[in-house]
Scaffold this active site. Structure first.
Site, PDB file in Angstrom:
ATOM      1  CG  HIS A   1       0.364   2.719   0.468  1.00  0.00           C
ATOM      2  ND1 HIS A   1       0.900   3.429  -0.703  1.00  0.00           N
ATOM      3  CD2 HIS A   1      -0.797   3.436   1.012  1.00  0.00           C
ATOM      4  CE1 HIS A   1       0.289   4.621  -0.481  1.00  0.00           C
ATOM      5  NE2 HIS A   1      -0.628   4.643   0.415  1.00  0.00           N
TER       6      HIS A   1
ATOM      7  CB  SER B   1       4.218 -27.913  -5.881  1.00  0.00           C
ATOM      8  OG  SER B   1       5.564 -28.187  -5.744  1.00  0.00           O
TER       9      SER B   1
END
Length: 484
Positions: free
Chosen positions: A158, A288
């Site tokens: 999970h 970036s």
């Protein structure tokens, strides 16, 4: 034409930006129409062998013009614009190149003799290219798994901290799915048959006429042409086309490969966020345009992006197969020109990118160890309780002591942003004095990974090695260089 003219038209990035040379060439116009010419040649050779009046000169001229020239492409394009029929345009063009054969090219055949048989050849060769790259991904990842078979790492269920596993064991989960993909694609590849010579509606009526009603010769012709292209399987019955379920059979395992690749690349992206593992990042690479410090997992992101496209393409095959009326309808043609090449080009790009990632995966053991250390105290509590009981303590009382200290440590982590200090609290508690000397051993991460190292080695050395034996000739040490 200006130098920039070629950039004034849309180009599929699958070819212009990403695809390997061999896969782009497989689905090129040169390969397609050259294969049509080979199909016409092999048909003529077989018809001549079975007694039809086809001259040696015709055969030799066809053999000498299997590759189209630039001028012939222009002739075919002009003819197709006039006739609105691509096969007849190329029959005409081939006849100009081999005039002695002009009268017998395509003799007895229908358009699908060229288009469908060529597609089946491309499906098989495309699978071979995909299989080769998939085998190398499995080979590289299996070495990586062995290298890190013993390195404890935090497991996640999970996406929440769970029991420890090892880095190598986690990779075996990827490998197992890749092995299934190898099995499925290989099975689909080996099941591909040849349409052969079946005529306009699959009845072979035109060939029966050519051979004056001799059924045996028609069957021999079908077998000879099939064998000339190296196929063991010839579909015994067809309509005008081979059944479009074959496209489903081939594209389904490619779509399934897309799901596997997406899962692997997603795991790598998540681990990159945790700074536990990174894909290769080149010296001059920019992550970036604004944030100069960033090291984005762009290769894994590309795998995810293209894998979604690969998974979606199976819908084209399903929809097309479902609407083929009776012996055939032409609404299959245009979409197959797009979806089949794109499925193979995309699978090729996904695997090439994955292979590049696998060759340069970087693991950061200290970051992993720090995360393990932050969660291990809670996981170790059961072992601590057992040690206290073995030292003469009461299980229920010890459980209560651990419960209280655990909640105090959790409050420090959640409310104060501090480190997990549960073990320090246990070390400072007189109650746990009888086991203080055992704490380091009780907290050794390697004792929490179960059989992960053994499972990893056995899986790689047995299952993977056995699965790769038939494909050993594909394995290379060549590195994959991405153009972008």
């Amino acid at each position: 034409m200006s130098p920039a003219a070629e950039y004034a038209r849309y180009q599929s990035p699958l070819c212009s930006r990403y695809a390997s040379k061999e896969m782009a060439e497989l689905f090129s116009p040169a390969r397609r129409f050259g294969t049509w010419r080979q199909l016409w040649l092999n048909l003529a050779i077989a018809e001549k062998q079975l007694g039809l009046n086809i001259s040696d000169e015709a055969i030799e001229q066809m053999k000498g013009h299997l590759d189209l020239t630039a001028e012939e492409f222009d002739v075919a394009a002009a003819e197709e614009k006039k006739r609105r029929h691509d096969v007849m345009a190329h029959v005409h063009t081939f006849g100009l190149a081999a005039p002695a054969a002009a009268g017998i090219i395509h003799l007895g055949a229908t358009s699908c003799y060229c288009t469908d048989n060529a597609d089946l050849i491309f499906l098989r060769e495309g699978c071979d290219i995909v299989i080769g790259k998939l085998v190398n991904v499995i080979d590289r990842l299996s070495k990586f798994a062995l290298e890190h078979a013993d390195l404890p790492t935090l497991g996640f269920t999970h996406y929440q901290p769970a029991q420890l596993t090892t880095v190598g064991k986690r990779v075996t989960l990827w490998l197992q799915e890749l092995l299934w993909d190898l099995r499925n694609i290989s099975r689909a590849r080996n099941d591909i048959g040849f349409r052969g010579v079946k005529g306009t509606t699959g009845t072979q009526a035109s060939f029966l006429t050519l051979f004056d009603g001799d059924h045996d010769k028609v069957e021999q012709l079908d077998r000879l042409v099939t064998e000339s292209f190296g196929f063991d399987i010839n579909y015994p019955v067809t309509g005008q086309t081979y059944s479009r379920k074959i496209d489903i059979d081939v594209m389904s395992p490619l779509a399934s490969l897309g799901a596997t690749a997406h899962k692997i690349a997603t795991d790598i992206r998540l681990l990159a966020n945790l700074k536990e593992m990174e894909e290769p990042f080149e010296k001059d690479q920019i992550g970036s345009s604004a944030m100069a410090y960033k090291r984005n997992p762009m290769r894994s992101e590309r795998v995810c992006s293209l894998s979604r496209h690969l998974m979606a393409l199976i819908q084209d095959a399903l929809n097309t197969a479902s609407v083929q009326w009776f012996e055939r309808t032409l609404d299959d043609s245009a979409v197959r020109r797009v979806s089949i090449p794109e499925a193979f080009l995309t699978a090729d790009i996904v695997l090439s990118t994955l292979l590049n990632v696998c060759e340069g995966l970087v693991v950061y053991p200290r970051v992993i160890a720090r995360r393990v250390a932050s969660e291990l105290p809670f996981m170790a509590t059961e072992n601590i309780i057992m040690a206290v009981v073995q030292a003469g303590g009461d299980r229920q009382e010890c459980h209560e002591q651990i419960r209280v200290l655990s909640h105090q440590a959790a409050a420090v982590v959640k409310h104060e942003g501090g480190e997990n200090d549960l073990i320090d609290r246990i070390r400072n508690s007189p109650y746990f004095a009888p086991i203080h000397a055992q704490l380091d051993a009780l907290l050794d991460p390697s004792t929490f990974v179960g059989r992960a190292p053994q499972q990893t080695r056995k899986f790689v050395n047995n299952d993977i090695q056995n699965a790769l034996k038939p494909f050993a000739h594909y394995i290379t040490q060549d590195k994959v260089e991405l153009s972008v």
